[in-house]
Design an enzyme around this catalytic site. Structure first.
Site, PDB file in Angstrom:
ATOM      1  N   SER A  45       0.820  -1.139  -0.054  1.00  0.00           N
ATOM      2  CA  SER A  45       0.017  -0.040  -0.016  1.00  0.00           C
ATOM      3  C   SER A  45       0.736   1.231  -0.089  1.00  0.00           C
ATOM      4  O   SER A  45       0.204   2.167  -0.042  1.00  0.00           O
ATOM      5  CB  SER A  45      -0.852   0.108   1.152  1.00  0.00           C
ATOM      6  OG  SER A  45      -2.090  -0.843   1.028  1.00  0.00           O
ATOM      7  N   LYS A  48      -0.223   3.725  -2.579  1.00  0.00           N
ATOM      8  CA  LYS A  48      -1.058   4.789  -2.427  1.00  0.00           C
ATOM      9  C   LYS A  48      -0.441   6.058  -2.259  1.00  0.00           C
ATOM     10  O   LYS A  48      -1.443   7.145  -2.538  1.00  0.00           O
ATOM     11  CB  LYS A  48      -2.436   4.182  -1.458  1.00  0.00           C
ATOM     12  CG  LYS A  48      -2.730   3.107  -1.569  1.00  0.00           C
ATOM     13  CD  LYS A  48      -3.895   2.777  -0.402  1.00  0.00           C
ATOM     14  CE  LYS A  48      -4.650   1.545  -0.675  1.00  0.00           C
ATOM     15  NZ  LYS A  48      -4.095   0.372  -0.250  1.00  0.00           N
ATOM     16  N   SER A 107      -5.763   3.508   4.609  1.00  0.00           N
ATOM     17  CA  SER A 107      -5.278   2.781   3.589  1.00  0.00           C
ATOM     18  C   SER A 107      -6.247   1.902   2.571  1.00  0.00           C
ATOM     19  O   SER A 107      -6.265   0.721   2.389  1.00  0.00           O
ATOM     20  CB  SER A 107      -4.148   1.732   3.875  1.00  0.00           C
ATOM     21  OG  SER A 107      -3.426   0.907   3.056  1.00  0.00           O
ATOM     22  N   LYS A 209       3.044   6.580   5.172  1.00  0.00           N
ATOM     23  CA  LYS A 209       2.059   5.625   4.801  1.00  0.00           C
ATOM     24  C   LYS A 209       2.636   4.084   5.261  1.00  0.00           C
ATOM     25  O   LYS A 209       3.876   3.730   5.337  1.00  0.00           O
ATOM     26  CB  LYS A 209       2.084   5.795   3.314  1.00  0.00           C
ATOM     27  CG  LYS A 209       1.009   4.815   2.702  1.00  0.00           C
ATOM     28  CD  LYS A 209      -0.322   5.122   2.695  1.00  0.00           C
ATOM     29  CE  LYS A 209      -1.467   4.235   2.513  1.00  0.00           C
ATOM     30  NZ  LYS A 209      -1.540   3.145   3.525  1.00  0.00           N
TER      31      LYS A 209
END
Length: 445
Positions: A45, A48, A107, A209
């Site tokens: 992720s 992203k 997320s 993140k």
């Protein structure tokens, strides 16, 4: 030409239970330490971050508005029940702002898919193509995106180095990202906890993140700022002397004492890929972050236009050329006082010190107050008049600490050196001959 760097801290890779990692200082643009930073790895992720980067760029350019409403399409049905999601339902309406928050804080895969389809004008492949174009523009040469959410696919990969470039782009080009990434919770239909558990542990942390797939392991891009206080010791750097000019034709060597920190705030970025659990990725990332904050510091090395060396010139009335620094150079210097490598497991987060046991006693390794940093200027070639050229590659500026070159900076400068005419050359040769004769007579007696 770009600067080249060596690690500032020598951390034992075997003491960091991750497949790849990197610590980076934003102000000095130096890698403090790394392992397998250029090795391909599934980003999960962390992908992203690129989605958010594109969305925020379009908001900045006026192509999108945060309050713009998006109709939820059947693409969200591709998200599996065990994937992180906002639980968007087909036919609902949701704002760009809400999708950005869900994408970044919790997320959400359905947010990633919906944003990609929306910005791709109904075609997700258009958006994925843009993801790869943006990656190339950022210098992410070892990255390939095939989906917006980060699910495992064969040609979907990146590296710790490239993900650091993306992190810097978010921080520097689209800083509004941090306003999302630092939120500990997100309320959409219900309260969702942020996947970055370190946000609640340390208020210096404001991003970036998390990521996880079974193939990638547990990944984290982490960033934090720390305010800096000046110390009493001032750094010093002197102009090269005439003796240094004549004695050292190809190099000039100077030493400064590290101490003063004029920078008011310092930001570090830590990328950790392939750990075994949420707790482990948080622990490793947090240790790397604080180890770097405690055992390195940013210092001013050379001010812009400061003369750093004199290089000899042949066949010219001016027998030397002043080399000046085209920019102000700040560097990250080590405060670790020992020559041996660092075992991350010995770093204690309670007192922020590296510890070891000796004669059944716990010994703390205190960071250095002063850290000697040297620099030397190495000429690229002889200077022979006449010579007129813009951006002439004069020399390399090498920054040295602990007998190791930690940074090499190419120095270019506009050069306009006129040659001696016939009469001037004759007078110069005559004077040199007289001086040589005098010295020979003097040495004879």
């Amino acid at each position: 030409m770009q600067n080249s760097f060596s690690a500032v801290l020598n951390i034992q890779p075997t003491s960091v239970n991750a497949q790849a990692w990197l610590i980076y200082d934003q102000q000095t643009q130096q890698i403090i330490a790394e392992h397998n930073a250029h090795k391909q790895h599934a980003p999960a992720s962390l992908t992203k971050m690129m989605v958010a980067y594109i969305v925020l760029k379009d908001i900045q350019s006026g192509k999108l508005q945060k309050n713009q409403i998006v109709n939820v399409t059947p693409i969200v049905n591709q998200v599996q029940d065990d994937e992180s999601q906002m639980e968007l339902n087909v036919g609902e309406q949701v704002s760009i702002d809400q999708l950005l928050a869900g994408l970044t804080i919790m997320s959400a895969n359905d947010a990633a898919l919906l944003l990609a389809e929306y910005l791709g004008n109904g075609n997700m492949q258009n958006f994925i193509q843009r993801m790869n174009q943006e990656a190339q523009q950022l210098g992410m040469k070892n990255t390939s995106f095939t989906n917006p959410s980060g699910v495992t696919m064969e040609q979907h990969y990146s590296t710790a180095y490239d993900l650091n470039l993306l992190s810097l782009a978010l921080i520097e080009q689209t800083p509004d990202y941090l306003n999302y990434a630092k939120q500990p919770t997100f309320n959409y239909k219900k309260i969702h906890e942020a996947t970055n558990i370190l946000l609640k542990r340390d208020n210096r942390i404001d991003g970036l993140k998390t990521g996880y797939t079974s193939a990638a392991g547990y990944n984290l891009a982490l960033t934090a700022t720390q305010s800096l206080a000046k110390t009493a010791q001032e750094s010093s750097s002197t102009n090269p002397t005439d003796e240094q000019t004549t004695e050292q034709v190809n190099t000039a060597h100077h030493e400064i004492t590290v101490g003063t920190l004029p920078l008011t705030q310092r930001r570090l970025v830590v990328i950790v890929l392939g750990t075994n659990s949420k707790a482990q990725r948080a622990d490793i990332s947090y240790k790397l972050l604080n180890l770097a904050f405690e055992y390195t510091q940013n210092v001013p090395l050379i001010q812009q236009y400061h003369t750093i060396a004199y290089l000899p010139i042949e066949n010219s009335l001016n027998n030397r050329l002043a080399v000046y620094a085209p920019h102000t150079y700040n560097i990250t210097a080590s405060r670790y006082p020992q020559q041996n490598s660092i075992d991350l497991n010995q770093f204690n987060l309670q007192n922020m010190r590296i510890q070891y046991t000796e004669n059944e006693q716990i010994i703390n390794i205190e960071p250095l107050t002063h850290s000697p940093v040297n620099y030397r200027v190495i000429a690229k070639q002889k200077l022979i008049a006449p010579l007129q050229q813009q951006n002439f590659a004069l020399a390399d500026l090498e920054i040295i600490q602990n007998n190791q070159v930690i940074q090499t900076i190419p120095i270019t400068q506009d050069v306009d050196i006129k040659a001696m005419n016939f009469l001037q050359r004759g007078i110069d040769n005559f004077c040199r001959g007289i001086i040589a004769l005098y010295l020979n007579i003097k040495n004879a007696f």
